[in-house]
Write a protein that holds these residues in place. Structure first.
Motif, PDB file in Angstrom:
ATOM      1  N   ASP A 444      47.332   7.625  13.833  1.00 56.34           N
ATOM      2  CA  ASP A 444      46.575   8.650  13.226  1.00 56.34           C
ATOM      3  C   ASP A 444      47.527   9.809  12.797  1.00 56.34           C
ATOM      4  O   ASP A 444      47.051  10.858  12.342  1.00 56.34           O
ATOM      5  N   LEU A 445      48.809   9.654  12.607  1.00 56.65           N
ATOM      6  CA  LEU A 445      49.898  10.780  12.222  1.00 56.65           C
ATOM      7  C   LEU A 445      50.461  10.296  10.833  1.00 56.65           C
ATOM      8  O   LEU A 445      50.913   9.227  10.610  1.00 56.65           O
ATOM      9  N   ALA A 446      50.419  11.414  10.053  1.00 56.27           N
ATOM     10  CA  ALA A 446      51.048  11.250   8.617  1.00 56.27           C
ATOM     11  C   ALA A 446      51.616  12.523   8.609  1.00 56.27           C
ATOM     12  O   ALA A 446      51.665  13.469   8.992  1.00 56.27           O
ATOM     13  N   ALA A 447      52.579  12.282   7.600  1.00 59.72           N
ATOM     14  CA  ALA A 447      53.563  13.585   6.955  1.00 59.72           C
ATOM     15  C   ALA A 447      53.658  13.567   5.391  1.00 59.72           C
ATOM     16  O   ALA A 447      53.427  12.198   4.802  1.00 59.72           O
ATOM     17  N   SER A 448      53.753  14.581   4.950  1.00 57.75           N
ATOM     18  CA  SER A 448      54.040  15.068   3.561  1.00 57.75           C
ATOM     19  C   SER A 448      55.293  15.561   3.259  1.00 57.75           C
ATOM     20  O   SER A 448      55.520  16.576   4.034  1.00 57.75           O
ATOM     21  N   GLY A 449      55.964  15.553   2.134  1.00 59.22           N
ATOM     22  CA  GLY A 449      57.068  16.396   1.690  1.00 59.22           C
ATOM     23  C   GLY A 449      57.109  16.605   0.380  1.00 59.22           C
ATOM     24  O   GLY A 449      56.569  15.939  -0.717  1.00 59.22           O
TER      25      GLY A 449
END
Length: 523
Positions: A444-449
């Motif tokens: 359930d871990l996401a990242a955005s850049g």
């Protein structure tokens, strides 16, 4: 007791000479053997003799008599087939799980001495079966790991560290399935293979034009155009055997990760290849292009398989998991899910913005970013986003604070509304474009850049259909690519002074390269 050993060919042992054993060549290595159905040659009964000595004792005696070099113990696995290697690794993994189960059982049964050995062995086997079943469910994506709640916010000292440097902006990164090797590419055509722990890197050398033609590459349509080495995307196969790249030359290139040699060039696209992705656990490769087509290739057979249509504008991102389903994002403000066996597709339309990137959370949910600085959560059952966080990467001055409570999530009565991080003053619109998103495998871990100076981590709450803001990681430059380790222990970011698909903005203070951020998980 007599042992049965194989009869050895007449060699220096029989002749009394000191001739060394020859190593197995790369051509005989199962890694480079394309015939997956190769069977091991059976040994006739005539080739089996009785001996009072083991192989180890015989080799030691021969070495002491004739001074012959003895190969290392690990060399006995050099001639095994691919099936035998998989069986050996599976047995080793099973023994490791049994040891873990034995330790856990000993801790639980310290005060219970009434159980006999058979019952203890049965309990251990059931515990091992549960562990294997859990691993299989996580690998297939049917069970999600809860990592977001255990991520600890890094301190100011523990920030992104440059792992590999490039001369031009990094356009793509990829991580092997074992989290040990990484690959990165830049606008100048440099492809680098590096070690995650040590940072030691090796470059891939582009072959000559004649070699490219012999591997299937076509000449540019216009004779005045040059052969372009500009790379836009890359992907590594699940077994770590192949590396695929795509770029402005309209070809999909296939490389050997061991020798770093160019294997094949797949022609067929009429525009730049914007993204490539391997289907998990298979030799199937999907490629997306500005010509609005998705092509399917088989890297084992070096063959073309199928073409998918539907987009009305350039395709910028592609993603797929183990199922034969492909998620694509185009400049026509749509995201499409192709069901390859059914030859059908689902169309998802973005509201008020153009999507820039997207990835699978699982087979039923997706995570995307758009050019207005927002991130979205999608579900297979709805054609519009189920949750949107507006201004997720909008540019604002350092004096501004996040005004909303609960990590930027707003509420309206008893019903949750879409989140908004609410900056008031915008600086440069191009820096707020969400250029890359990623999700830790089966979690359930996401990242955005983007280009606003930070990578932001998010928690995906499927039950409430909500995106929860965790914290941000400072990083100067356009974040053109992101990749999580499967364990969630670190995050890789491909950074550049310019964006991946254009030059709409420039950040001179950024350093072109691959940065790594270690993440700590609470027990």
């Amino acid at each position: 007791m007599k042992n049965r050993v194989r009869k050895k060919k007449p060699s220096s042992l029989a002749n009394g000479t000191n001739k060394k054993k020859s190593r197995v060549s790369l051509d005989r290595d199962p890694f480079f053997n394309h015939d997956s159905k190769r069977r091991r040659q059976k040994i006739d009964d005539d080739d089996v003799i009785d001996s009072d000595e083991t192989d180890e004792e015989e080799e030691r005696r021969a070495a002491s008599d004739g001074g012959e070099e003895v190969e290392e113990v690990g060399s006995e696995f050099e001639q095994e087939t691919a099936d035998e290697k998989r069986q050996r690794l599976a047995k080793a993994h099973l023994e490791k799980l049994r040891e873990i189960a034995r330790m856990e059982q000993d801790e639980e049964e310290l005060g219970d001495e009434e159980l006999d050995e058979e019952e203890k062995a049965g309990n251990r086997d059931s515990l091992v079966a549960q562990m294997l079943q859990q691993e299989q469910l996580e690998e297939s994506g049917r069970v999600r790991r809860s990592i977001a709640s255990s991520i600890q916010k890094p301190t100011s000292v523990d920030q992104f560290q440059v792992l590999v440097r490039h001369r031009q902006p990094v356009t793509a990164i990829a991580l092997s399935s074992d989290d040990l090797r990484g690959f990165s590419a830049s606008k100048d055509g440099t492809i680098v293979h590096w070690d995650v722990d040590s940072g030691k890197s090796e470059k891939y050398a582009w072959p000559s034009k004649e070699t490219l033609r012999s591997h299937g590459a076509k000449d540019p349509q216009n004779s005045s155009m040059k052969w372009s080495k500009h790379v836009l995307s890359l992907a590594v196969s699940s077994d770590g055997r192949y590396l695929a790249t795509g770029g402005l030359d309209r070809h999909v290139h296939l490389w050997d990760t061991r020798t770093r040699d160019h294997i094949q060039a797949f022609p067929g696209h009429k525009g730049p290849v914007s993204d490539v992705h391997f289907r998990q656990g298979t030799p199937q490769l999907f490629s997306a292009s500005f010509d609005r087509q998705i092509k399917l290739w088989n890297v084992e057979d070096r063959s073309y398989m199928q073409t998918l249509f539907g987009h009305q504008s350039e395709i910028v991102t592609i993603d797929c998991l183990r199922k034969e389903r492909v998620l694509t994002v185009g400049r026509d403000r749509t995201m499409r899910l192709y069901k390859v066996p059914e030859e059908s597709q689902l169309v998802f339309r973005a509201p008020m913005a153009s999507l820039e990137c997207a990835c699978f959370i699982n087979n039923e949910e997706f995570f995307s970013g758009s050019d207005d600085g927002s991130v979205q959560l999608w579900s297979l059952t709805r054609k519009k986003p189920v949750y949107i966080v507006k201004n997720a990467h909008a540019v604002f001055t350092p004096s501004e604070k996040l005004g909303a409570t609960d990590n930027g999530i707003t509420y309206s009565g008893d019903r949750r509304e879409n989140g908004c991080l609410k900056p008031e003053n915008y600086c440069l619109a191009a820096q707020s474009w969400v250029s890359s998103v990623t999700v830790c495998s089966n979690s359930d871990l996401a990242a955005s850049g983007a280009g606003n100076g930070a990578v932001r981590l998010w928690g995906i709450e499927s039950e409430s259909s909500r995106i929860r803001f965790l914290f941000e990681l400072p990083l100067v430059g356009f974040v053109n690519a992101l990749a999580f380790a499967k364990s969630g222990r670190f995050l890789l970011a491909g950074v550049g002074q310019e964006q991946r698909l254009g030059r709409w903005g420039r950040i001179p203070a950024a350093r072109n390269g691959v940065a790594v951020q270690s993440l700590k998980l609470s027990e």
